[in-house]
Design an enzyme around this catalytic site. Structure first.
Site, PDB file in Angstrom:
ATOM      1  N   LYS A  85      55.488  44.628  55.760  1.00  0.00           N
ATOM      2  CA  LYS A  85      54.332  45.413  56.193  1.00  0.00           C
ATOM      3  C   LYS A  85      54.767  46.371  57.292  1.00  0.00           C
ATOM      4  O   LYS A  85      55.529  46.013  58.178  1.00  0.00           O
ATOM      5  CB  LYS A  85      53.214  44.494  56.704  1.00  0.00           C
ATOM      6  CG  LYS A  85      52.631  43.591  55.654  1.00  0.00           C
ATOM      7  CD  LYS A  85      51.412  42.826  56.149  1.00  0.00           C
ATOM      8  CE  LYS A  85      50.181  43.692  56.117  1.00  0.00           C
ATOM      9  NZ  LYS A  85      48.941  42.927  56.355  1.00  0.00           N
TER      10      LYS A  85
ATOM     11  N   GLU B  15      35.650  33.431  49.111  1.00  0.00           N
ATOM     12  CA  GLU B  15      34.289  33.331  49.651  1.00  0.00           C
ATOM     13  C   GLU B  15      33.470  32.233  48.973  1.00  0.00           C
ATOM     14  O   GLU B  15      32.702  31.526  49.635  1.00  0.00           O
ATOM     15  CB  GLU B  15      33.571  34.686  49.497  1.00  0.00           C
ATOM     16  CG  GLU B  15      34.109  35.793  50.375  1.00  0.00           C
ATOM     17  CD  GLU B  15      35.327  36.509  49.807  1.00  0.00           C
ATOM     18  OE1 GLU B  15      35.849  37.419  50.479  1.00  0.00           O
ATOM     19  OE2 GLU B  15      35.752  36.148  48.675  1.00  0.00           O
TER      20      GLU B  15
ATOM     21  N   ARG C  16      30.082  38.052  47.201  1.00  0.00           N
ATOM     22  CA  ARG C  16      30.968  37.336  46.281  1.00  0.00           C
ATOM     23  C   ARG C  16      30.630  35.843  46.206  1.00  0.00           C
ATOM     24  O   ARG C  16      31.095  35.147  45.303  1.00  0.00           O
ATOM     25  CB  ARG C  16      32.418  37.532  46.712  1.00  0.00           C
ATOM     26  CG  ARG C  16      32.850  38.991  46.678  1.00  0.00           C
ATOM     27  CD  ARG C  16      34.172  39.209  47.380  1.00  0.00           C
ATOM     28  NE  ARG C  16      35.282  38.639  46.646  1.00  0.00           N
ATOM     29  CZ  ARG C  16      36.127  39.341  45.897  1.00  0.00           C
ATOM     30  NH1 ARG C  16      35.994  40.644  45.786  1.00  0.00           N
ATOM     31  NH2 ARG C  16      37.116  38.757  45.272  1.00  0.00           N
TER      32      ARG C  16
END
Length: 600
Positions: A268, A353, A381
């Protein structure tokens, strides 16, 4: 930008140019940063090996799509990234035919690829879906639902697993690294296919079994066993910044004509040293100084998220049964503070979720008081789990709904517009909203004592400054903040109180203001009394109009046969664009100076 015929050296230069452009623009405008820098070589290789004009390029979440935008004719326009009327920070087909699908939520890409592959097969076309998905997105169950079908049906699909954060399976020493390199080579893949065919056609059953067991034993010391067992071929891990290796591997995967996962290890923030590595603060950033990596500081008031985190921490210290969960957003929701203070009582369950909601339902049944801290847009979700696993049994779970209302630059997929509309109709659910920092603390105190499911919504950023004294919450009770001498009443909910107060100050009349506090249950007694004095009601709430606060009030008036003129200043029936929040509100005609013109 045409890269098909470019040499490897030319592609390396293009990669550097793309990185320089991203660093320059994002340092001035803000945006997703470390994830998109880490995906530069993978994106360039995708465009080299596949044909974006016909092959569906599907980016999971798509916050890593900046290099894709730059390659596909948006180099100059990239200056407008995430700005109002500018480029979206995510893929968006309205911007370019190269953007296959709108994406802003996680873990949808492989399902999209399966659907695209089915359509391609039915149409008899020579195309292949290409997916880029991050390892974080691999924590969601939807990914495995899609892989399950893909491994069974064997549709040609190439999935690039961009592993930049949490390893799917840690390689075991030098042997694993060596074998993984072999597995990525064209000679191994060709040899494997030939051996498979030979064994199948020529060897007796017992020998076939032994050969199969030998192959499985080799895979056990590589990270690909999970995918291979699901029927999806695995190659890797490879170096996600070695352009030559990526191109060669993608060519192999493309030519295999079946579902393949290419596991690429990336860093990253690659190419900008302050952001390289596991630094959550560099995921989505505001403006910063390129030379030293220091962020441009703003004199911002304390955010509602920070107030929530401190208040929940106080509750957790006071009550040992307080527990909490977040779905891959610990710092975004403020629950990281509680995870550090109480690591055995607060959890990040990653991008899951549905699991977050259902697991907390069981904790509530066991006598704990769960706080599910989640963005409004992501709570969508877990909708079925809210109904089936929490509300059906009337369990005392608290939904702390962050980012309610307009969220700004993230735009259409992230606006917190719908939570009131989809939660209000669920039996047993309590819906309340604070108007400022102090009432947020009182709302959490109330939610802790609530005997059933309770949702508390609050905005991104800071509440407005209000002069009214804060008081505790009582179930289903509104608060009249000021009387008025006209026939008008402003009914405000949550952060809408600030907009109502600002609008009232601009109006020439003295207008009453009611802080509704609860949209479910409504304070019917107070509303009934106010209908006798005020004949024109105006609703202020940062939410969708359909099924929202105004709808709840109209349903009440209809039931009571009360005749009041109601005007709602909620969001109209459309998806809200991205950009600076004030500019977005202005485009929706929701600024106080615009609203005052609508009040007569």
């Amino acid at each position: 930008m045409e890269i098909k015929e470019k040499s490897l050296d030319e592609l390396e230069v293009i990669c550097q140019d793309i990185r320089d452009r991203i660093i320059d623009v994002v340092s001035r405008k803000g945006g997703h940063f470390s994830s998109t820098l880490g995906a530069v070589e993978l994106t360039v290789a995708m465009h080299k090996v596949f044909d974006v004009k016909k092959d569906p390029f599907i980016y999971d979440v798509s916050h890593q799509c900046y290099p894709h935008k730059l390659i596909n004719d948006r180099w100059d326009e990239f200056e407008t990234i995430r700005q109002f009327d500018g480029l979206s920070g995510f893929t968006k087909p309205k911007e370019s035919n190269a953007d296959y699908f709108v994406a802003g939520h996680s873990s949808t890409s492989i399902s999209l690829a399966v659907g695209a592959a089915k359509a391609i097969k039915l149409k008899g076309e020579n195309r292949i879906p290409v997916v880029m998905i991050g390892d974080g997105s691999m924590t969601a169950g939807m990914v495995y639902e899609a892989l399950n079908e893909l491994g069974d049906k064997k549709y040609p699909t190439v999935i690039i697993l961009n592993d930049n954060e949490m390893s799917i399976a840690k390689p075991i020493g030098a042997i694993s690294k060596y074998l993984s390199k072999i597995l990525a080579g064209k000679y191994y893949q060709s040899f494997k296919d030939k051996v498979d065919r030979f064994i199948k056609n020529n060897m007796p059953e017992g020998t076939t079994y032994i050969a199969k067991r030998m192959e499985e034993a080799m895979k056990l010391i590589t990270p690909g066993i999970l995918f291979e067992e699901m029927g999806v071929d695995y190659i890797g891990p490879i170096d996600g910044h070695n352009l030559e290796e990526i191109i060669e591997t993608l060519e192999i995967a493309r030519d295999m004509k079946k579902p393949v996962i290419v596991h690429a290890r990336t860093v990253k923030g690659k190419g900008y040293s302050p952001a390289e590595g596991q630094h959550e603060c560099w995921h989505g950033v505001g403006p910063f100084n390129i030379d030293d990596g220091k962020f441009v500081k703003k004199n911002a008031a304390k955010s509602a998220t920070a107030v929530f985190a401190d208040a929940l921490l106080d509750l957790a210290k006071k009550h040992e049964n307080v527990v909490g969960v977040t779905a891959a957003m610990p710092s975004g929701t403020g629950i990281d503070k509680l995870m550090k203070e109480f690591p055995t009582r607060f959890w990040d369950v990653a991008i899951a979720e549905q699991h977050a909601v259902t697991s907390m339902a069981a904790m509530a049944k066991e006598g704990f008081k769960p706080f599910i801290t989640i963005y409004s847009t992501f709570l969508q979700r877990g909708f079925d789990q809210i109904i089936h696993d929490v509300c059906l049994m009337n369990l005392p779970v608290v939904f702390a709904i962050d980012r309610a209302g307009i969220v700004g630059n993230d735009g259409e997929t992230h606006q917190g517009a719908f939570d009131i509309s989809y939660l209000r109709f669920i039996p047993n659910m309590i819906l309340c909203a604070p108007r400022d920092n102090e009432t947020l603390k009182y709302a959490l105190d109330f939610a802790y004592e609530a005997q059933g499911p309770c949702a508390v919504r609050y905005p991104r950023g800071a509440f407005g400054e209000l002069e009214f004294k804060s008081t505790p919450f009582t179930l289903g009770r509104a608060e009249l903040l000021k009387e008025g001498s006209s026939d008008k009443l402003f009914i405000a909910y949550g952060a809408g109180v600030t907009r109502a107060c600002e609008t009232e100050k601009l109006h020439e009349e003295d207008i009453a203001i009611l802080d509704l506090r609860f949209v479910k249950p409504l304070d019917e007694e107070t509303l009934r009394e106010l209908s006798k004095k005020y004949s024109k009601w105006y609703v202020f709430s940062d939410s969708q109009k359909q099924g929202g606060v105004g709808s709840a009030i109209l349903e009440f008036l209809n039931k009571e046969k009360l005749f009041v003129d109601v005007t709602s200043f909620e969001y109209e029936d459309d998806f809200i664009p991205h950009g600076d929040t004030k500019k977005v509100e202005e485009s929706l005609f929701l600024n106080p100076s615009q609203l005052v013109e609508k009040i007569n």
